[in-house]
Structure formats: C-alpha cells, structure tokens
Enzyme design. Structure first.
Site, PDB file in Angstrom:
ATOM      1  N   HIS A  18      35.205  38.038  29.293  1.00  0.00           N
ATOM      2  CA  HIS A  18      35.929  37.183  28.345  1.00  0.00           C
ATOM      3  C   HIS A  18      34.948  36.435  27.440  1.00  0.00           C
ATOM      4  O   HIS A  18      35.137  36.352  26.232  1.00  0.00           O
ATOM      5  CB  HIS A  18      36.743  36.109  29.084  1.00  0.00           C
ATOM      6  CG  HIS A  18      37.868  36.626  29.931  1.00  0.00           C
ATOM      7  ND1 HIS A  18      37.984  36.314  31.264  1.00  0.00           N
ATOM      8  CD2 HIS A  18      38.931  37.406  29.637  1.00  0.00           C
ATOM      9  CE1 HIS A  18      39.088  36.872  31.754  1.00  0.00           C
ATOM     10  NE2 HIS A  18      39.671  37.551  30.787  1.00  0.00           N
ATOM     11  N   LYS A  42      52.022  37.564  37.216  1.00  0.00           N
ATOM     12  CA  LYS A  42      50.715  37.895  37.780  1.00  0.00           C
ATOM     13  C   LYS A  42      50.322  37.022  38.981  1.00  0.00           C
ATOM     14  O   LYS A  42      49.231  37.173  39.504  1.00  0.00           O
ATOM     15  CB  LYS A  42      49.636  37.766  36.695  1.00  0.00           C
ATOM     16  CG  LYS A  42      49.661  38.927  35.697  1.00  0.00           C
ATOM     17  CD  LYS A  42      48.384  38.989  34.892  1.00  0.00           C
ATOM     18  CE  LYS A  42      48.293  40.257  34.062  1.00  0.00           C
ATOM     19  NZ  LYS A  42      47.073  40.291  33.251  1.00  0.00           N
ATOM     20  N   ARG A  91      38.181  47.141  27.089  1.00  0.00           N
ATOM     21  CA  ARG A  91      37.166  47.561  28.046  1.00  0.00           C
ATOM     22  C   ARG A  91      37.039  49.071  28.045  1.00  0.00           C
ATOM     23  O   ARG A  91      35.980  49.611  27.840  1.00  0.00           O
ATOM     24  CB  ARG A  91      37.542  47.098  29.465  1.00  0.00           C
ATOM     25  CG  ARG A  91      37.225  45.663  29.693  1.00  0.00           C
ATOM     26  CD  ARG A  91      37.950  45.133  30.884  1.00  0.00           C
ATOM     27  NE  ARG A  91      39.367  45.030  30.604  1.00  0.00           N
ATOM     28  CZ  ARG A  91      40.205  44.295  31.284  1.00  0.00           C
ATOM     29  NH1 ARG A  91      39.794  43.632  32.332  1.00  0.00           N
ATOM     30  NH2 ARG A  91      41.463  44.231  30.952  1.00  0.00           N
ATOM     31  N   SER A 129      39.289  39.914  35.828  1.00  0.00           N
ATOM     32  CA  SER A 129      39.521  38.768  36.720  1.00  0.00           C
ATOM     33  C   SER A 129      39.962  39.259  38.093  1.00  0.00           C
ATOM     34  O   SER A 129      39.557  38.693  39.121  1.00  0.00           O
ATOM     35  CB  SER A 129      40.597  37.849  36.145  1.00  0.00           C
ATOM     36  OG  SER A 129      40.223  37.370  34.884  1.00  0.00           O
TER      37      SER A 129
END
Ligand code: ADP
Length: 159
Positions: A18, A42, A91, A129
């Site tokens: 990030h 999430k 990514r 994460s």
C-alpha cells in the site's frame, strides 16, 4: 489547479505494498487522501480507528498525504472531496478482472473522476493484508512486509 487523488482500501492493516502505491501517487498529485472503507464482509482484524492510526504513522514522512475514513460509496466520497482521481494498486493479473468490474461501475456513477491503476514494485507483488495476517498469526517475521508500528500492533492482536 491543485490535483487531489483518493487511495481507497480496507488497509487491514497497511502494508509496504500500500505504502509503495501511496508514495507513487503522492509524487504525481498535489494531495492524496488515503481513505479507509469499512468492508464488513471482510470481518476486519483492526477497527477503523486502529487502521487510521497505523496509516498515519506509516505515511507521516509524506507531507501531502492525509488519512480519512468513510462509510459512503467510494464515488460519493470522492465527489464530496472534489477529487480528480482514484488510485488503485495492481499486483497481478488476478487483481485485474475484479478491478475492471468496479472501475466500470464507478465510471458509470461518476464519469468525471478518473481511476488510475499503478503497478506495485515487484518485491510487493505477492503482498496482501491477508497474507500478512496469516503469517503474523503464526508468529513468523513480518518486518519485511509492514512498518514497525504495524508489526507491533499485529503482535499485540495475536498475543
Ligand atoms: P480493498 O479491500 O479495497 O481491496 P486493500 O486494503 O486490500 O483494499 O487494498 C487497497 C488498495 O491497495 C487496492 O487498490 C489494492 O489493489 C492495493 N494493494 C494492496 N496490496 C498491494 C500491493 N502489495 N501492491 C500494490 N497494491 C496493493
């Protein structure tokens, strides 16, 4: 005219991936707001307040970056802030299809706010994460993946 970009995300917690994207954005735009959106589906590890604190500590070397949170729709928030663009990181190819769907919906909602994709530094292309949390849960070393303040916060959570 001064240009503003929003970097939206869950940031649960913020990683070097990030930060790489935020730094790239901060070099191009006059101002960047890192905005935490609470995606309840999430089941976050960190509260929004904790996530904001960890981001603030991680970007304090960047004078044109500020941190905020919102529970509005991203494009409504971007419009409220008078943003010129939304920045998303890419990514791998696996991010692409999902991001394309969201972007085409966002464009429908707010035609005048551009979405920009930035490719992360190769060394972070595997980093998320979720992976950081998985690794930290088993007490493995995450010091290459997140700033020290985040590493400490993870240790505290998984104590
Ligand atoms: P979201 O739940 O919106 O995907 P994340 O916190 O996972 O939120 O990610 C926020 C943004 O940061 C997204 O644009 C995501 O693609 C990007 N991002 C996450 N990890 C990386 C990484 N390692 N390299 C580059 N961009 C990343």
């Amino acid at each position: 005219m001064s240009k503003l970009a929003i970097c939206p995300g869950s940031f649960d917690p913020i990683t070097y991936g990030h930060i790489d994207i935020i730094q790239r954005g901060a070099r191009i735009f006059d101002r960047v707001i890192v905005a935490v959106f609470n995606n309840q589906s999430k089941a976050p590890l960190f509260s929004v307040e904790e996530r904001i604190h960890l981001i603030q500590e991680s970007v304090k070397h960047l004078p044109n970056v500020s941190v905020d949170s919102s529970d509005h729709l991203l494009m409504d928030y971007a419009k409220e802030q008078n943003a010129d663009a939304v920045i998303r990181g890419l990514r791998a190819v696996s991010d692409f299809e999902y991001e394309m769907q969201i972007t085409s919906m966002n464009r429908k909602l707010e035609e005048n706010i551009e979405t920009l994709f930035m490719m992360t530094n190769n060394q972070y292309s595997f980093l998320s994460s979720s992976i950081v949390k998985e690794v930290a849960k088993y007490k493995a070393n995450v010091s290459d993946l997140v700033p020290e303040v985040v590493e400490k916060a993870l240790k505290e959570k998984y104590k």
